[in-house]
Design a protein around this motif. Structure first.
Motif, PDB file in Angstrom:
ATOM      1  N   LEU A  69       0.813  -1.216   0.000  1.00  0.00           N
ATOM      2  CA  LEU A  69       0.000   0.000   0.000  1.00  0.00           C
ATOM      3  C   LEU A  69       0.847   1.267   0.000  1.00  0.00           C
ATOM      4  O   LEU A  69       0.324   2.367  -0.072  1.00  0.00           O
ATOM      5  CB  LEU A  69      -0.930   0.009   1.214  1.00  0.00           C
ATOM      6  N   GLY A  70       2.175   1.092   0.094  1.00  0.00           N
ATOM      7  CA  GLY A  70       3.045   2.251   0.288  1.00  0.00           C
ATOM      8  C   GLY A  70       3.289   3.090  -0.952  1.00  0.00           C
ATOM      9  O   GLY A  70       4.429   3.275  -1.362  1.00  0.00           O
ATOM     10  N   PHE A  71       2.219   3.656  -1.524  1.00  0.00           N
ATOM     11  CA  PHE A  71       2.394   4.593  -2.638  1.00  0.00           C
ATOM     12  C   PHE A  71       2.979   5.881  -2.084  1.00  0.00           C
ATOM     13  O   PHE A  71       2.526   6.384  -1.065  1.00  0.00           O
ATOM     14  CB  PHE A  71       1.053   4.883  -3.318  1.00  0.00           C
ATOM     15  N   GLY A  72       3.973   6.417  -2.790  1.00  0.00           N
ATOM     16  CA  GLY A  72       4.580   7.665  -2.342  1.00  0.00           C
ATOM     17  C   GLY A  72       5.432   7.474  -1.093  1.00  0.00           C
ATOM     18  O   GLY A  72       5.631   8.399  -0.323  1.00  0.00           O
ATOM     19  N   GLY A  73       5.929   6.283  -0.887  1.00  0.00           N
ATOM     20  CA  GLY A  73       6.773   6.015   0.280  1.00  0.00           C
ATOM     21  C   GLY A  73       6.041   5.197   1.327  1.00  0.00           C
ATOM     22  O   GLY A  73       4.824   5.300   1.470  1.00  0.00           O
TER      23      GLY A  73
END
Lengths: 172, 187
Positions: B20-24
């Protein structure tokens, strides 16, 4: 085989200087991959880095995408291992030290002294990301709304990511 | 530590953080570990992250090794790390194959612009939340503000900022702990 070894060594060295994650090593990664080894040109480097940013997960995985581009699946494996193993070993040693020193009275306060730096660096990278993403009044609105949502509520951050993406799709 | 996760739980928790770690992955790691599963308190998590930050490599990647080791030794460290990277790596394989085939990716630019803006806010929001939950002294808050100014405003390399501010933060924190201990010892 020689190529795979070179990939492993190049990203392995990168791993050891990567304090602050992928954005901090971007210039050095560019120097090694484009200027020293000539594995790809400037435009490809930029595209591959952007591609890795678009995917979820730690941004350091840009190395994996580049490994694939240089030498296929084996290259991806070599680059990923090179990027992960050296820093993971250091983290393992550090974890061992903290477990050994757990009873020590000065250990907890010393560790807490690093916390403001960690939080400050997180805030700083958020601000840098905001500068890059803030291209219109709508993007500033999304940034502001998402900041308040994550700060003030306990709901899953997935809501703001999906909401931001949908707003972008409809209005940008 | 509030709740000790089993090995499978540890793997699945970190798999969720990675996927789920979109954008970090930072905000997701905190959300899953502190808020959702309560494996660590805010302070315990911040301390692990602080160590992860001064080591090279992604700080959540370092945190996965340290948290995994703390719960289940070598197996825990390997499972947490594998979980963190498995989802994104699979997706990147698919994206690389598409890139090889078409030389470009489907145009998702407007959607990704919106996601990037939301991700920036997400990271700032997480920093604010941690800052207010941790109740650090004014001097330590000042160290944090210095770190923000040095990196976001002056654009100094993080390596340099950590090398200068880490000893300062540790020194302040140790001095305050000693003062507190002395005050308690005195009747």
């Amino acid at each position: 085989m020689i190529l795979l070894g070179q990939i492993l060594v190049a990203f392995g060295t990168l791993s050891l200087v990567a304090i602050g994650g992928a954005n901090a090593v971007l210039p050095e990664m560019h120097r090694l991959v484009v200027e020293v080894h000539h594995w790809m040109d400037d435009a490809t480097f930029t595209q591959l880095f952007a591609m890795a940013q678009a995917a979820p997960g730690p941004n350091i995985l840009a190395a994996s995408v580049m490994g694939w581009h240089i030498a296929g699946p084996a290259g991806m494996m070599a680059a990923t291992l090179g990027m992960l193993v050296p820093s993971a070993c250091l983290a393992w040693i550090m974890a061992g030290l903290t477990i050994r020193l757990r009873g020590n009275t000065w250990m907890k306060p010393a560790q807490f002294g690093l916390v403001p730096i960690a939080v400050g660096l997180i805030a700083a990278s958020g601000l840098i990301m905001a500068q890059a993403a803030g291209t219109s009044w709508l993007s500033f609105l999304i940034i502001g709304a998402s900041t308040v949502f994550v700060w003030r509520t306990k709901h899953s951050p997935l809501w703001v990511l999906a909401g931001g993406g949908l707003l972008g799709l409809v209005l940008l | 530590m509030a709740e000790v996760p089993g090995k499978l739980e540890l793997f699945l928790g970190f798999a969720k953080i990675g996927a789920l770690g979109f954008g970090g992955v930072g905000p997701w790691a905190r959300h899953v570990i502190v808020e959702e599963r309560k494996w660590l308190t805010e302070r315990e998590y911040a301390e692990v992250l602080g160590l992860g930050q001064i080591l090279p490599g992604p700080n959540v990647g370092n945190a996965s090794v340290m948290i995994g080791r703390g719960f289940h030794g070598l197996a825990g460290a390997l499972l947490a790390t594998a979980g963190l990277y498995i989802g994104p790596l699979c997706l990147l394989v698919v994206m690389s194959i598409l890139y090889d085939a078409y030389g470009d990716l489907p145009r998702v630019a407007p959607f990704m612009e919106g996601v990037a803006a939301a991700a920036a806010g997400m990271v700032i929001g997480m920093a604010l939340k941690m800052a207010f939950n941790l109740k650090a002294s004014a001097q330590l808050v000042a160290v944090g503000l210095l770190a923000i100014a040095a990196v976001a405003w002056l654009r100094l390399p993080m390596l340099l900022v950590v090398a200068i501010l880490a000893p300062l933060g540790i020194w302040i924190s140790l001095r305050q702990a000693r003062a507190a201990a002395l005050a308690k010892a005195r009747p």
